[in-house]
Scaffold this motif. Structure first.
Motif, PDB file in Angstrom:
ATOM      1  N   GLU A  94       5.353  20.173 -21.818  1.00 43.67           N
ATOM      2  CA  GLU A  94       4.971  20.722 -23.130  1.00 43.67           C
ATOM      3  C   GLU A  94       6.219  21.230 -23.877  1.00 43.67           C
ATOM      4  O   GLU A  94       6.353  21.034 -25.084  1.00 43.67           O
ATOM      5  CB  GLU A  94       3.927  21.838 -22.926  1.00 43.67           C
ATOM      6  CG  GLU A  94       3.495  22.570 -24.177  1.00 43.67           C
ATOM      7  CD  GLU A  94       2.962  21.656 -25.288  1.00 43.67           C
ATOM      8  OE1 GLU A  94       2.466  20.554 -24.990  1.00 43.67           O
ATOM      9  OE2 GLU A  94       3.091  22.056 -26.468  1.00 43.67           O
ATOM     10  N   CYS A  95       7.139  21.863 -23.145  1.00 44.34           N
ATOM     11  CA  CYS A  95       8.412  22.302 -23.761  1.00 44.34           C
ATOM     12  C   CYS A  95       9.174  21.097 -24.302  1.00 44.34           C
ATOM     13  O   CYS A  95       9.742  21.144 -25.400  1.00 44.34           O
ATOM     14  CB  CYS A  95       9.305  23.008 -22.740  1.00 44.34           C
ATOM     15  SG  CYS A  95       8.666  24.557 -22.133  1.00 44.34           S
ATOM     16  N   ARG A  97       7.887  18.200 -25.187  1.00 44.71           N
ATOM     17  CA  ARG A  97       7.159  17.624 -26.329  1.00 44.71           C
ATOM     18  C   ARG A  97       7.508  18.387 -27.606  1.00 44.71           C
ATOM     19  O   ARG A  97       7.845  17.818 -28.638  1.00 44.71           O
ATOM     20  CB  ARG A  97       5.643  17.700 -26.058  1.00 44.71           C
ATOM     21  CG  ARG A  97       4.805  16.723 -26.871  1.00 44.71           C
ATOM     22  CD  ARG A  97       3.317  17.054 -26.777  1.00 44.71           C
ATOM     23  NE  ARG A  97       3.032  18.437 -27.171  1.00 44.71           N
ATOM     24  CZ  ARG A  97       3.055  18.902 -28.408  1.00 44.71           C
ATOM     25  NH1 ARG A  97       3.321  18.096 -29.402  1.00 44.71           N
ATOM     26  NH2 ARG A  97       2.807  20.182 -28.663  1.00 44.71           N
ATOM     27  N   GLU A  98       7.456  19.700 -27.484  1.00 44.87           N
ATOM     28  CA  GLU A  98       7.769  20.544 -28.630  1.00 44.87           C
ATOM     29  C   GLU A  98       9.224  20.335 -29.061  1.00 44.87           C
ATOM     30  O   GLU A  98       9.529  20.201 -30.241  1.00 44.87           O
ATOM     31  CB  GLU A  98       7.579  22.004 -28.209  1.00 44.87           C
ATOM     32  CG  GLU A  98       7.009  22.895 -29.272  1.00 44.87           C
ATOM     33  CD  GLU A  98       6.832  24.311 -28.728  1.00 44.87           C
ATOM     34  OE1 GLU A  98       7.436  25.218 -29.280  1.00 44.87           O
ATOM     35  OE2 GLU A  98       6.117  24.473 -27.712  1.00 44.87           O
ATOM     36  N   ALA A 101       9.848  16.996 -30.824  1.00 43.17           N
ATOM     37  CA  ALA A 101       9.355  17.046 -32.206  1.00 43.17           C
ATOM     38  C   ALA A 101      10.311  17.836 -33.099  1.00 43.17           C
ATOM     39  O   ALA A 101      10.424  17.575 -34.294  1.00 43.17           O
ATOM     40  CB  ALA A 101       7.957  17.665 -32.229  1.00 43.17           C
ATOM     41  N   LEU A 102      11.011  18.788 -32.525  1.00 42.81           N
ATOM     42  CA  LEU A 102      11.959  19.597 -33.298  1.00 42.81           C
ATOM     43  C   LEU A 102      13.331  18.923 -33.414  1.00 42.81           C
ATOM     44  O   LEU A 102      14.270  19.498 -33.962  1.00 42.81           O
ATOM     45  CB  LEU A 102      12.127  20.978 -32.658  1.00 42.81           C
ATOM     46  CG  LEU A 102      10.942  21.942 -32.766  1.00 42.81           C
ATOM     47  CD1 LEU A 102      11.140  23.148 -31.849  1.00 42.81           C
ATOM     48  CD2 LEU A 102      10.767  22.410 -34.209  1.00 42.81           C
ATOM     49  N   LEU A 300      13.948  26.749 -25.415  1.00 46.65           N
ATOM     50  CA  LEU A 300      12.669  26.046 -25.559  1.00 46.65           C
ATOM     51  C   LEU A 300      11.629  26.549 -24.557  1.00 46.65           C
ATOM     52  O   LEU A 300      10.543  26.001 -24.453  1.00 46.65           O
ATOM     53  CB  LEU A 300      12.858  24.545 -25.314  1.00 46.65           C
ATOM     54  CG  LEU A 300      13.528  23.682 -26.363  1.00 46.65           C
ATOM     55  CD1 LEU A 300      13.538  22.223 -25.899  1.00 46.65           C
ATOM     56  CD2 LEU A 300      12.782  23.783 -27.678  1.00 46.65           C
ATOM     57  N   GLU A 321       9.548  31.917 -31.020  1.00 47.25           N
ATOM     58  CA  GLU A 321       9.047  30.588 -30.665  1.00 47.25           C
ATOM     59  C   GLU A 321      10.201  29.592 -30.766  1.00 47.25           C
ATOM     60  O   GLU A 321      11.179  29.837 -31.477  1.00 47.25           O
ATOM     61  CB  GLU A 321       7.944  30.161 -31.648  1.00 47.25           C
ATOM     62  CG  GLU A 321       6.678  31.005 -31.602  1.00 47.25           C
ATOM     63  CD  GLU A 321       5.868  30.770 -30.323  1.00 47.25           C
ATOM     64  OE1 GLU A 321       6.135  29.754 -29.635  1.00 47.25           O
ATOM     65  OE2 GLU A 321       5.011  31.610 -30.016  1.00 47.25           O
ATOM     66  N   SER A 322      10.038  28.436 -30.107  1.00 44.17           N
ATOM     67  CA  SER A 322      11.096  27.424 -30.113  1.00 44.17           C
ATOM     68  C   SER A 322      11.506  27.021 -31.525  1.00 44.17           C
ATOM     69  O   SER A 322      12.686  26.888 -31.832  1.00 44.17           O
ATOM     70  CB  SER A 322      10.625  26.188 -29.352  1.00 44.17           C
ATOM     71  OG  SER A 322      10.282  26.558 -28.046  1.00 44.17           O
ATOM     72  N   ALA A 323      10.507  26.826 -32.385  1.00 47.68           N
ATOM     73  CA  ALA A 323      10.817  26.378 -33.754  1.00 47.68           C
ATOM     74  C   ALA A 323      11.619  27.449 -34.489  1.00 47.68           C
ATOM     75  O   ALA A 323      12.560  27.144 -35.218  1.00 47.68           O
ATOM     76  CB  ALA A 323       9.533  26.069 -34.505  1.00 47.68           C
TER      77      ALA A 323
END
Ligand code: 5AD
Ligand code: FES
Length: 352
Positions: A94-95, A97-98, A101-102, A300, A321-323
């Motif tokens: 999940e990390c 994937r995120e 996307a970033l 992340l 958050e990561s973003a």
């Protein structure tokens, strides 16, 4: 600050020869007035090799269990107050994937030496990431292992490995590590990793307890021998639940001088502006970039575990958050006069 002509001369000599004698290096390491001109010279070299590019590496702190008991580190096994966690494979995916996307194209899986993550489990995670994201660099930072284990992980799809040598001087090594750890084994790991074909990152803490200028010179000499692709350095920061709770923190200016010296000695190296540098000064990472660094490693990890990956006190980026962390760093990099690139960020060896 006025700069003595001898210092200016030494910096010019280092920029041209990529080397100096031990005595000359010691003068630069110790000279406060050298910080600024070293930074200017290092930035020039960095722009020549890498332009204004700053590479992103997404850090996933996958476990804070550790079998080791290094005197400086907050997640040492002897810190029984540490709340331990390990991420599941699903959480790690999940990390990624995120992160993907970033715009991240490098994932760094970092952790303590956690025996739960056997070669079999780790290889499964690595090959699953590799299958899902064929175009990323998979970096591992999981400590000392046998050559066979490193080979298996490489065959599963990992391509980079970060393992700081921490200090190249044997006596100093034993002052900051318990007797069961050896500098010989740590160095063996680094050379094995290189021979297997990993892109290798090493590095050391600046201002760790008992460190002398001669130790720092030895670190530079060891790095010349190893010739790593990446060199991570940051200040030592005390952690209250360790034997070094009362030791002094590494000095900002000394870290900056060491970053600049590394840039001049290793023009092609990937040098991160580290989280530890950002922890001892609000603009620490920006200063690191201006002193010659060209990599940043936003976090992340799931926010729920970030505070637990507690290597040293007041670590930054634990609430975001990561973003947010990515956005924050993008702004910092831009403000410092550079720009983030999202490609895989391989080392530029042609400069050698
Ligand atoms: N201060 C600064 N850096 C630390 N590290 C571990 N403990 C500390 C500390 N107290 C660094 C080590 C390790 C990396 C993951 O974090 O150099 O290799
Ligand atoms: Fe992580 Fe600023 S870089 S919050």
């Amino acid at each position: 600050m006025t700069v003595k002509p001898e210092i200016t001369e030494l910096i010019e000599k280092l920029a041209v020869n990529r080397n100096l004698s031990d005595e000359e290096l010691s003068v630069l390491i110790e000279s406060e007035e050298a910080t600024e001109p070293l930074g200017t010279a290092a930035d020039k070299v960095r722009r020549r090799v890498y332009g204004d590019a700053v590479y992103l590496r997404g850090l996933i702190e996958m476990t804070n269990y550790c079998r080791n008991n290094c005197y400086y580190c907050g997640i040492r096994r002897g810190n029984t107050d540490a709340v331990r966690y390990r991420l599941t494979e699903e959480e790690i995916m999940e990390c990624c994937r995120e992160g993907y996307a970033l715009g991240f194209r490098t994932f760094v899986l970092q952790g303590g030496e956690d025996l739960y993550f056997t070669d079999e489990r780790m290889c499964k995670i690595v090959s699953d990431i590799r299958k899902t994201y064929p175009d990323v660099a998979i970096t591992l930072s999981l400590g000392e292992k046998s050559r066979e284990s490193y080979q298996k992980l490489f065959d599963a799809g990992a391509n980079r490995y970060l393992l700081r040598h921490e200090t190249a001087d044997n006596d100093h090594y034993h002052k900051i590590h318990p007797a069961e750890l050896s500098p010989e084994n740590r160095k063996r790991c680094l050379f094995d990793l290189k021979e297997i074909g990993y892109q290798v990152g090493s590095g050391f803490m600046v201002g760790s307890p008992f460190q002398t200028t001669a130790n720092l010179v030895a670190d530079l000499r060891f790095l010349q021998q190893l010739d790593p692709d990446m060199i991570g350095i940051g200040p030592f920061i005390p952690h209250e639940k360790t034997p070094f709770a009362d030791k002094k923190q590494g000095e900002l200016e000394l870290v900056l001088r060491m970053v600049s010296i590394l840039r001049l000695m290793f023009p092609h190296a990937l040098l991160p502006a580290t989280t530890a540098l950002g922890t001892i000064h609000p603009q620490g990472r920006e200063m690191g970039l201006k002193a010659g660094a060209n990599v940043v490693m936003p976090n992340l990890s799931p926010v729920s575990v970030r505070k637990l990956y507690d290597l040293y006190e007041n670590k930054i980026c634990t609430g975001e958050e990561s973003a947010q962390c990515r956005g924050c760093l993008e702004m910092r990099v831009t403000n410092a006069g550079y720009h983030i690139v999202t490609d895989i960020g391989n080392v530029k060896r042609s400069e050698k």
